[in-house]
Design a protein around this motif. Structure first.
Motif, PDB file in Angstrom:
ATOM      1  N   SER A  30       0.832  -1.214   0.000  1.00 21.48           N
ATOM      2  CA  SER A  30       0.000   0.000   0.000  1.00 21.48           C
ATOM      3  C   SER A  30       0.861   1.257   0.000  1.00 21.48           C
ATOM      4  N   GLN A  31       2.046   1.169   0.586  1.00 20.91           N
ATOM      5  CA  GLN A  31       2.946   2.322   0.595  1.00 20.91           C
ATOM      6  C   GLN A  31       3.598   2.511  -0.771  1.00 20.91           C
ATOM      7  N   THR A  32       3.802   1.429  -1.502  1.00 18.22           N
ATOM      8  CA  THR A  32       4.314   1.536  -2.864  1.00 18.22           C
ATOM      9  C   THR A  32       3.338   2.314  -3.735  1.00 18.22           C
ATOM     10  N   GLU A  33       2.054   1.960  -3.627  1.00 17.35           N
ATOM     11  CA  GLU A  33       1.020   2.669  -4.388  1.00 17.35           C
ATOM     12  C   GLU A  33       0.998   4.144  -4.007  1.00 17.35           C
ATOM     13  N   LEU A  34       1.113   4.437  -2.720  1.00 19.41           N
ATOM     14  CA  LEU A  34       1.120   5.819  -2.241  1.00 19.41           C
ATOM     15  C   LEU A  34       2.295   6.590  -2.839  1.00 19.41           C
ATOM     16  N   LEU A  35       3.465   5.997  -2.833  1.00 19.56           N
ATOM     17  CA  LEU A  35       4.646   6.667  -3.382  1.00 19.56           C
ATOM     18  C   LEU A  35       4.442   7.031  -4.849  1.00 19.56           C
ATOM     19  N   CYS A  36       3.853   6.103  -5.599  1.00 28.75           N
ATOM     20  CA  CYS A  36       3.609   6.378  -7.019  1.00 28.75           C
ATOM     21  C   CYS A  36       2.605   7.509  -7.187  1.00 28.75           C
ATOM     22  N   ASP A  37       1.585   7.528  -6.339  1.00 25.19           N
ATOM     23  CA  ASP A  37       0.593   8.597  -6.422  1.00 25.19           C
ATOM     24  C   ASP A  37       1.146   9.942  -5.961  1.00 25.19           C
ATOM     25  N   LEU A  38       2.231   9.911  -5.215  1.00 25.85           N
ATOM     26  CA  LEU A  38       2.923  11.142  -4.822  1.00 25.85           C
ATOM     27  C   LEU A  38       3.886  11.621  -5.903  1.00 25.85           C
ATOM     28  N   GLY A  39       3.997  10.847  -7.001  1.00 28.08           N
ATOM     29  CA  GLY A  39       4.893  11.220  -8.085  1.00 28.08           C
ATOM     30  C   GLY A  39       6.316  10.734  -7.895  1.00 28.08           C
ATOM     31  N   LEU A  40       6.481   9.644  -7.125  1.00 29.94           N
ATOM     32  CA  LEU A  40       7.823   9.156  -6.794  1.00 29.94           C
ATOM     33  C   LEU A  40       8.173   7.828  -7.469  1.00 29.94           C
ATOM     34  N   GLU A  41       7.388   7.427  -8.448  1.00 32.51           N
ATOM     35  CA  GLU A  41       7.617   6.126  -9.092  1.00 32.51           C
ATOM     36  C   GLU A  41       9.027   6.010  -9.674  1.00 32.51           C
ATOM     37  N   ASP A  42       9.520   7.082 -10.264  1.00 40.61           N
ATOM     38  CA  ASP A  42      10.850   7.044 -10.891  1.00 40.61           C
ATOM     39  C   ASP A  42      11.980   6.924  -9.878  1.00 40.61           C
ATOM     40  N   PHE A  43      11.668   7.134  -8.589  1.00 38.77           N
ATOM     41  CA  PHE A  43      12.681   7.040  -7.548  1.00 38.77           C
ATOM     42  C   PHE A  43      12.675   5.676  -6.853  1.00 38.77           C
ATOM     43  N   LEU A  44      11.701   4.852  -7.180  1.00 37.22           N
ATOM     44  CA  LEU A  44      11.635   3.507  -6.600  1.00 37.22           C
ATOM     45  C   LEU A  44      12.656   2.597  -7.277  1.00 37.22           C
ATOM     46  N   VAL A  45      13.493   1.951  -6.462  1.00 38.31           N
ATOM     47  CA  VAL A  45      14.476   1.016  -7.015  1.00 38.31           C
ATOM     48  C   VAL A  45      14.219  -0.413  -6.561  1.00 38.31           C
ATOM     49  N   GLY A  46      13.306  -0.603  -5.592  1.00 40.38           N
ATOM     50  CA  GLY A  46      12.996  -1.932  -5.106  1.00 40.38           C
ATOM     51  C   GLY A  46      11.618  -2.008  -4.485  1.00 40.38           C
ATOM     52  N   VAL A  47      10.885  -3.096  -4.790  1.00 47.12           N
ATOM     53  CA  VAL A  47       9.552  -3.325  -4.224  1.00 47.12           C
ATOM     54  C   VAL A  47       9.405  -4.814  -3.909  1.00 47.12           C
ATOM     55  N   THR A  48       8.283  -5.173  -3.264  1.00 52.06           N
ATOM     56  CA  THR A  48       8.043  -6.582  -2.952  1.00 52.06           C
ATOM     57  C   THR A  48       7.237  -7.250  -4.072  1.00 52.06           C
ATOM     58  N   LYS A  49       7.172  -8.573  -4.011  1.00 52.77           N
ATOM     59  CA  LYS A  49       6.394  -9.327  -5.005  1.00 52.77           C
ATOM     60  C   LYS A  49       4.897  -9.104  -4.833  1.00 52.77           C
ATOM     61  N   PHE A  50       4.506  -8.522  -3.693  1.00 54.66           N
ATOM     62  CA  PHE A  50       3.098  -8.242  -3.436  1.00 54.66           C
ATOM     63  C   PHE A  50       2.693  -6.818  -3.826  1.00 54.66           C
ATOM     64  N   CYS A  51       3.620  -6.055  -4.327  1.00 56.56           N
ATOM     65  CA  CYS A  51       3.332  -4.683  -4.752  1.00 56.56           C
ATOM     66  C   CYS A  51       2.685  -4.737  -6.137  1.00 56.56           C
ATOM     67  N   VAL A  52       1.361  -4.725  -6.167  1.00 56.77           N
ATOM     68  CA  VAL A  52       0.614  -4.951  -7.408  1.00 56.77           C
ATOM     69  C   VAL A  52      -0.027  -3.696  -7.988  1.00 56.77           C
ATOM     70  N   HIS A  53       0.131  -2.575  -7.306  1.00 55.96           N
ATOM     71  CA  HIS A  53      -0.381  -1.299  -7.810  1.00 55.96           C
ATOM     72  C   HIS A  53       0.727  -0.263  -7.768  1.00 55.96           C
ATOM     73  N   PRO A  54       0.968   0.437  -8.894  1.00 55.25           N
ATOM     74  CA  PRO A  54       0.368   0.211 -10.200  1.00 55.25           C
ATOM     75  C   PRO A  54       0.770  -1.148 -10.778  1.00 55.25           C
ATOM     76  N   HIS A  55      -0.037  -1.670 -11.702  1.00 56.08           N
ATOM     77  CA  HIS A  55       0.106  -3.063 -12.140  1.00 56.08           C
ATOM     78  C   HIS A  55       1.459  -3.365 -12.790  1.00 56.08           C
ATOM     79  N   HIS A  56       2.109  -2.346 -13.327  1.00 56.86           N
ATOM     80  CA  HIS A  56       3.364  -2.560 -14.046  1.00 56.86           C
ATOM     81  C   HIS A  56       4.595  -2.448 -13.155  1.00 56.86           C
ATOM     82  N   ILE A  57       4.424  -2.111 -11.889  1.00 54.14           N
ATOM     83  CA  ILE A  57       5.563  -1.726 -11.050  1.00 54.14           C
ATOM     84  C   ILE A  57       6.601  -2.835 -10.919  1.00 54.14           C
ATOM     85  N   ARG A  58       6.165  -4.093 -10.852  1.00 51.61           N
ATOM     86  CA  ARG A  58       7.118  -5.191 -10.667  1.00 51.61           C
ATOM     87  C   ARG A  58       7.903  -5.516 -11.936  1.00 51.61           C
TER      88      ARG A  58
END
Length: 267
Positions: A30-58
């Protein structure tokens, strides 16, 4: 010389930031989704296998394990500036291991106010205060509207199952329980803590339960499971529930209250 910012997380742990973190690892879906909605998707370098939103993140970001088991070597190789955890989702051992790599922020969520505080903290940490305020205001607006909607609805005695074999329900001291109460679903297990095991048998037939909700996560309940539980709650309406709406506490809350309205209308 840049001044060092001192920030507290939701466990009152002190985090010292020399600059705004540029390389982020999120160990909470849920925090991964929040980060993307804050405009931080390009700064994410690692997520879990359960991070399904946004659908393309993994596909776009390295997967470093789950929420309870991580690949520490992969995390080290990604050279993060900060790792984002949650007290319930991640173990103390995981937090301590991550602290050997870089700053770690731990969230601790029981109420909507806790959620709003987390969003504001992320806005502060990542220099996204304006974006955070927009999300906070949206959640508050949806919440106010929902409270008006639910005000005169009857209280329904409810069980919310999260697991099967063994059957487990959400009880007190959980964010799920908080949202159940907000929905005027009186939790049958409100006097128990966290996620108790429920022994189903003749002695547990409960005729006064109005509603049984079978969550889509962490156990993926399906229509076929409704029959498994009906005999124990003969007078209850049994429905599948969107677990993300009842347990994700970031920007997902903007959508949650419309879902809750429709759920209630279906009853």
């Amino acid at each position: 010389m840049k001044s060092i910012r001192t920030i507290k997380d939701q466990l009152d742990r002190i985090i010292h930031l020399k600059e705004t973190p540029q390389r982020i690892i999120s160990l909470v879906p849920s925090q991964t989704e929040l980060l993307c909605d804050l405009g931080l998707e390009d700064f994410l370098v690692g997520v879990t296998k359960f991070c399904v939103h946004p659908h393309h993140i993994r596909k776009d970001v390295a997967v470093i394990g789950g929420t309870k088991q991580i690949h520490l070597d992969k995390i080290k190789a990604l050279q993060p500036d900060i790792i984002l955890c949650n007290k319930e989702e991640n173990t103390k051992a995981i937090v301590e291991s991550c602290e050997s790599i870089c700053n770690v922020h731990v969230s601790d969520i029981f109420t909507i106010n806790d959620s709003l505080e987390l969003i504001s903290q992320y806005g502060d940490i990542f220099n996204k205060a304006k974006e955070a305020l927009i999300i906070v205001n949206s959640i508050q607006r949806e919440l106010k509207d929902f409270k008006t909607f639910i005000k005169n609805k009857p209280v329904l005695k409810t069980v919310y199952f999260i697991w099967k074999d063994p059957w487990m329900a959400a009880a007190n001291n959980t964010f799920i329980n908080y949202l159940l109460e907000l929905n005027k679903f009186e939790n049958t297990f409100k006097n128990e803590s966290r996620y108790p095991v429920v022994e189903l048998g003749k002695s547990t037939v409960n005729e006064d339960v109005d509603t049984v909700l079978l969550s889509s996560e962490p156990y993926p309940f399906k229509e076929k499971h409704i029959k498994d539980i009906q005999e124990f709650y003969p007078n209850a309406t049994i429905l599948l529930a969107d677990g993300e709406m009842f347990s994700w506490y970031g920007s997902r809350l903007i959508k949650a209250f419309k879902y809750f309205k429709n759920l209630r209308l279906s009853l």
